[in-house]
Design a protein around this motif. Sequence first.
Motif: not given
Length: 876
Positions: A137, A290-291, A328, A395, A426
């Motif tokens: 991550l 991001n999360e 994620h 992702v 990703n």
Amino acid sequence: MKALRRFTVRAHLPQPLAALERLSINLRWSWDKPTQDLFQTIDPELWKLVGADPVAMLGHVSPERLEELAHDEHFVARLAALAADLDDYLSRPLWYQQLAQVNDADSGAAPVLPNGIAYFSMEFGVAEVLPNYSGGLGILAGDHLKSASDLGLPLIAVGLHYRSGYFRQSLTADGWQHENYPLLDPQGLPLRLLTDAGGETVLVSLVLPDSAELFARVWIAQVGRIPLLLLDSDIPENDHQLRSVTDRLYGGDQEHRIRQELLAGIGGVRAIRAFTQIEGLAAPEVFHMNEGHAGFLGAERIRELIEAGLDFDTALTVVRSSTVFTTHTPVPAGIDRFPVDMVARYFGADPGGSSSRLLPGVPVERILAFGAEDDPTKFNMAHMGLRLAQRANGVSLLHGRVSREMFNNLWPGFDPAEVPIGSITNGVHAPTWAAPQWLELGRELLGTQDLSSLQEPETWGRLHEVDPGHLWWIRSQLREALVHDVRDRVRRSWLERGAADAELKWIATAFDPNVLTIGFARRVPTYKRLTLMLRDPERLRRLLLDPERPVQLIVAGKSHPADEGGKALIQQVVRFADQADVRHRIAFLPDYDMSMARTLYHGCDVWLNNPLRPLEACGTSGMKSALNGGLNLSIRDGWWDEWYDGENGWEIPTADGLADENRRDDLEAAALYDLLERAVAPKFYDRDERGVPTRWVEMVRHTLQVLGPKVLASRMVQDYTERYYLPAARALRQSIEPGVETEGPFGAARELALYRQKVHKAWPNVRVVEVDSYGLPDTPLLGSELTLTARVCLEDLRPDEVTVQAVLGRVDTGDALVNPVTIPMTHSGKTDAGEDLFTASTPLPVTGPVGYTVRVLPHHRLLAGDNELGLVTLAG
């Protein structure tokens, strides 16, 4: 005796060397080899000793050496050229600036570019000298920032500064993981403190229960063009307990964790406001989570808008329009969940009121509703992220599908495929992870130092021009460098575990630069199955010691400090690798970090990945290996599921759905051994008259050509920009405009908020009263015209406030529609009873058992899609 506190003192730089300070403090050096080479020139031995850290180098180099360099015309000229190159990099128009000149395909005008993007993550793996990451991550977040910088995005990143980082890993004599938490001096890191115009430290603060106040200062790491704001609670203004809020990444209990997430989300927004005001920058328009860890940022933005005069629902509409959420995790157990009572306590109401003390003006019950889930005692951070964001994604393609199924309950009545969670696979930052030899080859093929065209498949196609022998020479060079590095690390590890130097002579010839080298390195949760390779120890031993086609295996990874099961897996590998007959062919390397990872990606011939499918959301380590000509040997999970093509590596067959987990592991381990023995090793050792494994090298060439342009983080960031950031900025600006039915600023947002209220009130009474079909012959044929008419009760909604669809397709034995098509139905009038009539005609699209239904969904021009509100009414 031990020092009470440590801090870093840097040498005064002579005027001709003043630019060294700028080069050291901007983390662009971490992916710019000429800058690294310049610092190495100062003192090669010291450079190695300080771990290739420019800031540490300037803190240790002697004043005499600096004076010597100040009079070295060649060094000063190199420094000036690199400083000028940095200035050019920071100022010249890049891809994002050029976007403004490109006409939008829909409107014919230039696209709506966000003035700024705020990117929130709990960890950032930018460089090993800034250990603010634990695994994938954080590395992904770091690569996101670097590529955003290379593309010119106006992005500001936000996270926490952990005084002890994650942890340093060592092994005990019996192979058990030991954690050590070194204290990091921020003044010895490439950071600067956020101060106001008067030079005073800027503090952000949060009101906690019992009227306590949490303060944090803000450190700035400059990642090329991108400022990374890191909040730090270890300051005198906090009492001892609150100073420790930012002590460790993923440490402590839930109380500690929620304080970190409140500081990251709410404090992060406040840090951005202070930073942009001081720096004179535009406020970000788009916020990217991001999360779900920083999900409370949405609640803080609602508070800001309420303070500016908006009501809660209008404020929520504005926030949703401009928020992006990336998940994620492929399993519910991976989501942060807090007791509802704990969240309610932190957002506790003012005495005698319903408004939160922490977020004045925001009703506590509305905050709690964001995290609601099936268990009424739990607050779900991912659910909050999804409810606060109009756009969300997984992702990888497979992870997008898994996420739509996992969160399907938030959109009841919709099939998983219709859940509004997309996917952006990703990517990895090529200048960080590709070996210098590959980058140099790229420059030779392009005839320029500029590698920006790496995103173009045609660029990689030029590898056809390269002789197989040269490709093999590069691979062999990198494998040899890895072997030397592994020997050094193995020696250090054995000494740390108590071995005497005299016992370690075997290490000098351990591992072999000419042997097939396989890498397995990642975090060590159970689902990644670190020990699958040990399922049949004797068969693995035969592979390692094969006299004709031996294999050597390099293993690394950290287990979470609280995960005793993960530590036990590491111990199993270590104990096997300790055995005298195989220790020259297999090693577990402790303290896995970015530096070790880079060497592994460069040198391993094969990258092994054997998770339980589909629990690997993406798995970017295999991408980094592919970028260096490594071949993947992997379960079809994450990114490998969509990009494996049969020629860029090997697929480990999976026993998906097998209830017996032991049996599944047995089958998949056996398949792994078979592939190594019968496919992988034979290709590697089958050589031509020049000693080149031609079939292997062609797979390497194919891997680089096919995967090279796909695995780049620049592709990923462009995807986020075009598919999420630009639409979010457009939606935000639309929400601020006057509405069709409401005037004034934020009129459109107010209009959508009122519409949402109206729809939620009316929806329980919306129903499809009857559906009639016409036109089909007695024996329907493919293409026969079907006409459907639906009578619909819309309660208080107008026909233009809904979408009515016919849904048509093949049916299974339970009459469930399989891969149906949807056909919009047209409003055609009203019945005498006041019901609305909708009709549609369509040719039959498939043969076999066919069925249809009719459904009603809310519709508004400011919704991202008709499925956004999670409301649907089906016929019947």
